[in-house]
Scaffold this motif. Structure first.
Motif, PDB file in Angstrom:
ATOM      1  N   ASP A  68       0.827  -1.206   0.000  1.00 32.29           N
ATOM      2  CA  ASP A  68       0.000   0.000   0.000  1.00 32.29           C
ATOM      3  C   ASP A  68       0.864   1.259   0.000  1.00 32.29           C
ATOM      4  O   ASP A  68       0.618   2.203  -0.762  1.00 32.29           O
ATOM      5  N   ARG A  69       1.888   1.277   0.822  1.00 32.67           N
ATOM      6  CA  ARG A  69       2.746   2.458   0.902  1.00 32.67           C
ATOM      7  C   ARG A  69       3.591   2.610  -0.356  1.00 32.67           C
ATOM      8  O   ARG A  69       3.906   3.728  -0.771  1.00 32.67           O
ATOM      9  N   TYR A  70       3.953   1.485  -0.955  1.00 38.40           N
ATOM     10  CA  TYR A  70       4.727   1.555  -2.201  1.00 38.40           C
ATOM     11  C   TYR A  70       3.903   2.216  -3.304  1.00 38.40           C
ATOM     12  O   TYR A  70       4.382   3.100  -4.025  1.00 38.40           O
ATOM     13  N   ASP A  89       3.089   5.865  -7.097  1.00 41.80           N
ATOM     14  CA  ASP A  89       2.012   6.267  -8.010  1.00 41.80           C
ATOM     15  C   ASP A  89       0.945   7.044  -7.249  1.00 41.80           C
ATOM     16  O   ASP A  89      -0.212   6.601  -7.147  1.00 41.80           O
ATOM     17  N   PRO A  90       1.293   8.206  -6.713  1.00 44.58           N
ATOM     18  CA  PRO A  90       0.340   8.944  -5.878  1.00 44.58           C
ATOM     19  C   PRO A  90      -0.888   9.443  -6.629  1.00 44.58           C
ATOM     20  O   PRO A  90      -1.954   9.592  -6.029  1.00 44.58           O
ATOM     21  N   LEU A  91      -0.747   9.694  -7.931  1.00 44.06           N
ATOM     22  CA  LEU A  91      -1.872  10.238  -8.692  1.00 44.06           C
ATOM     23  C   LEU A  91      -2.952   9.193  -8.961  1.00 44.06           C
ATOM     24  O   LEU A  91      -4.144   9.514  -8.975  1.00 44.06           O
ATOM     25  N   ILE A  92      -2.546   7.951  -9.184  1.00 42.69           N
ATOM     26  CA  ILE A  92      -3.528   6.905  -9.478  1.00 42.69           C
ATOM     27  C   ILE A  92      -3.890   6.090  -8.240  1.00 42.69           C
ATOM     28  O   ILE A  92      -4.731   5.192  -8.307  1.00 42.69           O
ATOM     29  N   TYR A  93      -3.242   6.373  -7.111  1.00 41.52           N
ATOM     30  CA  TYR A  93      -3.508   5.616  -5.883  1.00 41.52           C
ATOM     31  C   TYR A  93      -4.976   5.637  -5.469  1.00 41.52           C
ATOM     32  O   TYR A  93      -5.539   4.587  -5.146  1.00 41.52           O
ATOM     33  N   PRO A  94      -5.648   6.821  -5.464  1.00 41.08           N
ATOM     34  CA  PRO A  94      -7.059   6.844  -5.019  1.00 41.08           C
ATOM     35  C   PRO A  94      -7.980   5.968  -5.848  1.00 41.08           C
ATOM     36  O   PRO A  94      -8.942   5.393  -5.323  1.00 41.08           O
ATOM     37  N   VAL A 122      12.707   6.042  -3.810  1.00 38.89           N
ATOM     38  CA  VAL A 122      11.817   7.066  -4.364  1.00 38.89           C
ATOM     39  C   VAL A 122      11.804   8.300  -3.464  1.00 38.89           C
ATOM     40  O   VAL A 122      11.775   9.435  -3.956  1.00 38.89           O
ATOM     41  N   ALA A 123      11.835   8.093  -2.143  1.00 38.39           N
ATOM     42  CA  ALA A 123      11.849   9.218  -1.211  1.00 38.39           C
ATOM     43  C   ALA A 123      13.093  10.080  -1.415  1.00 38.39           C
ATOM     44  O   ALA A 123      13.022  11.316  -1.383  1.00 38.39           O
TER      45      ALA A 123
END
Length: 339
Positions: A129-131, A136-141, A221-222
């Motif tokens: 989930d955190r990965y 992919d923060p934009l498509i995560y939701p 990534v961070a």
């Protein structure tokens, strides 16, 4: 059958009316009393902390998110450890006799394995989930929803229940077939060495590898994001720039280190010791010692995955003060203004 008394250990019989009864060892020395108190405190704390997490996420609507569902799943698995597994093991440490019957004796390793596997499964899903959230923060939701996550959790728990049932079924049918004791009134589980290796791969090597790889990628990534922030923050004051560029990376690194170190410290000793023995029995000192080290992971998990979050601290205040019984308390905003 005459009862006999030795120093610090009173030897009796589990069922005096049964000629095939096992000898009973009631450990009453000061060291055992101290051990009983310590382990009981660990069990109570495990139940209390995980109940706080379960009540918080279940009650407050603001916490009904995919990530928090995973924390809830983890808390339920750890609650089983504190509520069932730990107390039963404490009783077996203090009294060698088993009074709950053969059926429950056979069910105990299944419940034990279910709670441990469900806990590990939740840890793996949290890493996944955190990965996705970081990479992919934009498509995560759209990719990770409450409904999809609920289905994953249900399926995972089903697999975690299926595995120990098959495991114990196969274990009982591998030679040698002799039981470890012929007397009546004891519950001892012997695991064949060939299956111990399989269990190490399933319960430790595979999930640990997945967690390490995913968190390693998250950390990479961070660092990349921190460099990108530094590159676009030329017009930002130095103090604010440092905060922007280093905050996320530092928090990710610290949490990653805590997660990995605690997980490995609690699990590796048990599985390494099991590989070094020809067979593992639930009555051995090695089994007991490293089992309890593994169980303590269930006490630490709520501290790592919940107490580090501000919403948990706020929810605990409402729970302890009984304000959750107020009308509309489930819709209270638990997040600070700056969150």
């Amino acid at each position: 059958m005459d009862n006999k008394v030795y120093e610090n250990i009173t030897v009796q019989y589990c069922f005096p009316d049964n000629n095939s009864s096992c000898r009973k060892e009631v450990r009453t020395g000061p060291a055992y009393i101290f051990l009983f108190i310590v382990l009981s405190c660990i069990s109570v704390c495990t139940v209390f902390l995980n109940l706080l997490v379960i009540i918080s996420i279940s009650h407050f609507k603001q916490l009904h998110t995919p990530t928090n569902l995973l924390i809830l799943s983890l808390a339920v698995a750890d609650l089983i450890v504190g509520l069932i597994v730990m107390p039963v093991n404490i009783l077996q440490l203090m009294d060698s006799c088993w009074y709950l019957g053969k059926i429950i004796c056979n069910m105990l390793p299944v419940v034990n394995s279910l709670s441990v596997l469900a806990s590990v499964f939740s840890l793996v899903l949290i890493a996944v989930d955190r990965y996705i959230a970081v990479c992919d923060p934009l498509i995560y939701p759209s990719k990770v929803t409450v409904c999809k996550m609920s289905m994953c959790i249900i399926l995972g728990w089903a697999l975690c229940l299926f595995y120990p049932i098959i495991f114990m079924y196969v274990n009982d049918r591998l030679p040698p077939y002799e039981t470890s004791t012929s007397c009546y009134g004891v519950c001892v589980i012997v695991i064949k060495h060939s299956l111990v290796i399989t269990d190490v791969v399933v319960s430790l090597v595979t999930p640990c590898s997945v967690i390490l790889i995913l968190y390693g990628m998250i950390f990479k990534v961070a660092r990349h994001q921190a460099k990108a922030i530094r590159a676009i923050s030329n017009g930002v004051p130095k103090q604010q720039e440092t905060k922007l560029s280093g905050s996320f990376q530092t928090k990710a690194a610290k949490k990653l280190s805590v997660i990995i170190l605690v997980y490995l410290a609690c699990w590796i000793p048990y599985y390494l010791s099991s590989l070094s023995l020809e067979s593992m029995t639930s009555s051995s000192v090695v089994w007991t010692l490293f089992c309890w080290l593994m169980y303590t992971n269930s006490s630490v998990n709520p501290l790592i995955y919940a107490i580090f979050y501000s919403w948990f601290r706020e929810s605990v205040k409402y729970i302890v003060s009984c304000r959750i019984f107020e009308s509309s308390s489930s819709r209270i905003n638990l997040f600070p203004e700056h969150f």
